[in-house]
Design a protein around this motif. Structure first.
Motif, mmCIF file in Angstrom:
data_model
loop_
_atom_site.group_PDB
_atom_site.id
_atom_site.type_symbol
_atom_site.label_atom_id
_atom_site.label_comp_id
_atom_site.label_asym_id
_atom_site.label_seq_id
_atom_site.Cartn_x
_atom_site.Cartn_y
_atom_site.Cartn_z
ATOM 1 N N HIS A 15 -37.884 -94.749 -38.201
ATOM 2 C CA HIS A 15 -37.935 -93.531 -37.392
ATOM 3 C C HIS A 15 -37.564 -92.272 -38.169
ATOM 4 O O HIS A 15 -37.436 -91.195 -37.584
ATOM 5 C CB HIS A 15 -37.052 -93.696 -36.157
ATOM 6 C CG HIS A 15 -37.645 -94.623 -35.141
ATOM 7 N ND1 HIS A 15 -37.000 -94.977 -33.979
ATOM 8 C CD2 HIS A 15 -38.845 -95.268 -35.112
ATOM 9 C CE1 HIS A 15 -37.767 -95.802 -33.284
ATOM 10 N NE2 HIS A 15 -38.885 -96.000 -33.963
ATOM 11 N N LEU A 16 -37.427 -92.402 -39.482
ATOM 12 C CA LEU A 16 -37.316 -91.205 -40.322
ATOM 13 C C LEU A 16 -38.687 -90.586 -40.574
ATOM 14 O O LEU A 16 -38.777 -89.441 -41.014
ATOM 15 C CB LEU A 16 -36.665 -91.541 -41.670
ATOM 16 C CG LEU A 16 -35.240 -92.082 -41.645
ATOM 17 C CD1 LEU A 16 -34.747 -92.300 -43.068
ATOM 18 C CD2 LEU A 16 -34.304 -91.170 -40.872
ATOM 19 N N ARG A 22 -47.198 -86.630 -40.409
ATOM 20 C CA ARG A 22 -47.489 -85.374 -41.108
ATOM 21 C C ARG A 22 -46.506 -85.058 -42.238
ATOM 22 O O ARG A 22 -46.610 -83.983 -42.838
ATOM 23 C CB ARG A 22 -47.500 -84.220 -40.096
ATOM 24 C CG ARG A 22 -48.660 -84.275 -39.114
ATOM 25 C CD ARG A 22 -48.641 -83.098 -38.156
ATOM 26 N NE ARG A 22 -47.522 -83.173 -37.236
ATOM 27 C CZ ARG A 22 -47.560 -83.784 -36.060
ATOM 28 N NH1 ARG A 22 -48.669 -84.397 -35.675
ATOM 29 N NH2 ARG A 22 -46.511 -83.806 -35.268
ATOM 30 N N ASP A 23 -45.560 -85.938 -42.521
ATOM 31 C CA ASP A 23 -44.570 -85.622 -43.551
ATOM 32 C C ASP A 23 -45.036 -86.006 -44.952
ATOM 33 O O ASP A 23 -44.418 -85.622 -45.948
ATOM 34 C CB ASP A 23 -43.230 -86.292 -43.235
ATOM 35 C CG ASP A 23 -43.340 -87.791 -43.054
ATOM 36 O OD1 ASP A 23 -44.462 -88.289 -42.878
ATOM 37 O OD2 ASP A 23 -42.297 -88.468 -43.070
ATOM 38 N N HIS A 148 -29.074 -88.785 -36.726
ATOM 39 C CA HIS A 148 -29.702 -90.084 -36.473
ATOM 40 C C HIS A 148 -30.926 -89.884 -35.579
ATOM 41 O O HIS A 148 -30.864 -89.181 -34.589
ATOM 42 C CB HIS A 148 -28.682 -90.982 -35.763
ATOM 43 C CG HIS A 148 -28.975 -92.448 -35.818
ATOM 44 N ND1 HIS A 148 -30.137 -92.999 -35.309
ATOM 45 C CD2 HIS A 148 -28.243 -93.489 -36.293
ATOM 46 C CE1 HIS A 148 -30.099 -94.306 -35.471
ATOM 47 N NE2 HIS A 148 -28.970 -94.638 -36.068
ATOM 48 N N PRO A 149 -32.071 -90.504 -35.904
ATOM 49 C CA PRO A 149 -33.239 -90.407 -35.010
ATOM 50 C C PRO A 149 -33.084 -91.325 -33.804
ATOM 51 O O PRO A 149 -32.147 -92.125 -33.723
ATOM 52 C CB PRO A 149 -34.386 -90.880 -35.908
ATOM 53 C CG PRO A 149 -33.736 -91.859 -36.835
ATOM 54 C CD PRO A 149 -32.353 -91.317 -37.100
ATOM 55 N N HIS A 150 -34.026 -91.235 -32.890
ATOM 56 C CA HIS A 150 -34.010 -92.140 -31.739
ATOM 57 C C HIS A 150 -34.136 -93.575 -32.210
ATOM 58 O O HIS A 150 -34.675 -93.863 -33.288
ATOM 59 C CB HIS A 150 -35.132 -91.781 -30.760
ATOM 60 C CG HIS A 150 -36.524 -92.000 -31.287
ATOM 61 N ND1 HIS A 150 -37.209 -93.181 -31.126
ATOM 62 C CD2 HIS A 150 -37.359 -91.179 -31.977
ATOM 63 C CE1 HIS A 150 -38.409 -93.087 -31.682
ATOM 64 N NE2 HIS A 150 -38.525 -91.884 -32.214
ATOM 65 N N GLY A 338 -38.912 -84.272 -30.842
ATOM 66 C CA GLY A 338 -38.692 -83.020 -31.558
ATOM 67 C C GLY A 338 -37.658 -83.187 -32.653
ATOM 68 O O GLY A 338 -37.828 -82.689 -33.778
ATOM 69 N N GLU A 339 -36.568 -83.900 -32.337
ATOM 70 C CA GLU A 339 -35.555 -84.187 -33.354
ATOM 71 C C GLU A 339 -36.153 -85.000 -34.502
ATOM 72 O O GLU A 339 -35.866 -84.734 -35.670
ATOM 73 C CB GLU A 339 -34.397 -84.965 -32.721
ATOM 74 C CG GLU A 339 -33.560 -84.179 -31.747
ATOM 75 C CD GLU A 339 -32.580 -85.042 -30.994
ATOM 76 O OE1 GLU A 339 -31.698 -84.482 -30.307
ATOM 77 O OE2 GLU A 339 -32.689 -86.296 -31.052
ATOM 78 N N ARG A 340 -36.977 -85.980 -34.157
ATOM 79 C CA ARG A 340 -37.547 -86.835 -35.196
ATOM 80 C C ARG A 340 -38.442 -86.054 -36.145
ATOM 81 O O ARG A 340 -38.427 -86.291 -37.367
ATOM 82 C CB ARG A 340 -38.309 -87.995 -34.550
ATOM 83 C CG ARG A 340 -38.910 -88.946 -35.566
ATOM 84 C CD ARG A 340 -39.420 -90.203 -34.903
ATOM 85 N NE ARG A 340 -40.315 -90.930 -35.770
ATOM 86 C CZ ARG A 340 -40.964 -92.036 -35.427
ATOM 87 N NH1 ARG A 340 -40.804 -92.534 -34.201
ATOM 88 N NH2 ARG A 340 -41.772 -92.641 -36.280
ATOM 89 N N ARG A 341 -39.233 -85.131 -35.604
ATOM 90 C CA ARG A 341 -40.075 -84.318 -36.490
ATOM 91 C C ARG A 341 -39.213 -83.499 -37.450
ATOM 92 O O ARG A 341 -39.538 -83.375 -38.644
ATOM 93 C CB ARG A 341 -40.977 -83.415 -35.645
ATOM 94 C CG ARG A 341 -42.157 -84.152 -35.015
ATOM 95 C CD ARG A 341 -43.129 -83.205 -34.350
ATOM 96 N NE ARG A 341 -42.616 -82.716 -33.077
ATOM 97 C CZ ARG A 341 -42.814 -83.326 -31.908
ATOM 98 N NH1 ARG A 341 -43.510 -84.444 -31.846
ATOM 99 N NH2 ARG A 341 -42.330 -82.808 -30.796
#
Length: 361
Positions: A15-16, A22-23, A148-150, A338-341
């Protein structure tokens, strides 16, 4: 950009990545151990955390990122890993998840392991400002704070919480990690729920605690917890094997509040799953749990003992607030994605900076 992650298939590392891809970061898959000895998901033991593997395979990755899974490596072996990366011209990125290993009562080995990695890293990441301050105080190095991501997948987050009456407090003994004091926490919670209307306490523990042939066999503690269920009308004790992910998500959604029975530690993925699913969390003031995500209910618990009064106050506060509407699943999902992006973009920046800097001398 190709990144060799230790591990790659763990949910945190997966989940990073940007949810839309798009990263521009490609993370190598975990290499299966030759003897087949691995946890579900295939990342343990971490085959690539090895100096010889790095020398033989360094052309397949641009940066090497260690998260966790180095428990079985000696400090000397980790020093060799750092040296191999330096020889091959590959930067090392280290995310410090655990300043204190939750499985070890003795801090010495983990401290030495972490010292080798932190000193050899081109770039450091951690999850909370408090952990970053501790890293700088201990090693004189600055770590970038990336949350931390979801943990739970969006499709599962979207499932509504079950409709029911009453107020359920949960504490999970798991397999009694060294950083847990479940009996003290459970005893205080049993007294607390007895004083609250329509409240119950659910205590879960793994069946391996009652298996004489298992490494985690702990019959005395298991019996102490089972006795709470026999002597307190509002306490239910359940003994079962490890939950699958789906079973764990169901369990967390059956609770109004989950209590973390930790007396030391740093960060928690369990806490993040509770946030994903709309379950309130009561956390200890040791480590840096309270800095993760939305506000948590706090009580005092560390290696000197549990402040039962503060734990009771935290649970009462959760009970008083239980009628407050929780954020809808769609609101939680939008926030988490949104946090993950942002998390994915931040890691891309870390990797770019590390590649520009090269291995630490």
């Amino acid at each position: 950009m190709r990144v060799a992650s230790v591990p790659a298939s763990h949910v945190y590392v997966r989940h990073l990545a940007d949810p839309g891809g798009r990263d521009g970061v490609v993370r190598l898959a975990d290499v299966p151990p030759a003897d087949g000895a691995k946890v579900p998901g295939g990342w343990w033991p971490p085959v690539i955390l090895d100096a010889d593997w790095i020398r033989a395979n360094h052309e397949t990755f641009d940066a090497f990122h260690v998260h966790f899974g180095f428990d079985a490596k000696t400090p000397e072996e980790l020093r060799e890993v750092v040296a191999a990366l330096r020889e091959c011209g590959r930067p090392l990125v280290v995310t410090v998840h655990d300043l204190r290993n939750p499985h070890h009562a003795d801090v010495a080995l983990h401290d030495r392991q972490l010292t080798e990695l932190v000193r050899g890293a081109t770039a450091l990441v951690t999850l909370t400002p408090g952990a970053a301050a501790a890293i700088e105080a201990r090693w004189g190095r600055r770590a970038r704070v990336i949350p931390h991501p979801h943990v739970v997948e969006p499709a599962r987050m979207r499932r509504p919480r079950p409709a029911r009456s009453g107020f359920v407090v949960g504490v999970h003994a798991k397999s009694l990690r060294a950083n847990m004091d479940v009996p003290a926490v459970a005893a205080a919670l049993a007294e607390t729920v007895a004083e609250l209307p329509d409240a119950t306490l659910r205590i879960d523990l793994h069946d391996e605690l009652l298996d004489p042939d298992d490494h985690w066999y702990a019959p005395d503690v298991a019996e102490e917890l089972l006795a709470l269920g026999r002597t307190h009308e509002a306490v239910e004790v359940r003994v079962h094997p490890y939950f699958s992910d789906d079973e764990l998500w169901d369990y967390l959604q059956e609770l109004d509040v989950s209590v973390l029975p930790y007396r030391f530690g740093t960060h928690s993925g369990w806490l993040e799953a509770c946030h994903d699913l709309g379950t309130a969390v009561v956390v200890p003031d040791c480590g840096h749990y309270a800095e993760q995500g939305p506000p948590c209910l706090l009580h005092h618990h560390d290696e000197d003992g549990l402040d039962a009064a503060s734990l009771r106050a935290a649970v009462r506060a959760a009970h008083a607030d239980r009628a407050a509407p929780r954020k809808s699943p769609e609101v939680r999902i939008a926030r988490r994605l949104g946090e993950r992006r942002a998390i994915a973009a931040a890691h891309r920046e870390v990797y770019e900076a590390a590649l520009a800097a090269g291995p630490r001398p």
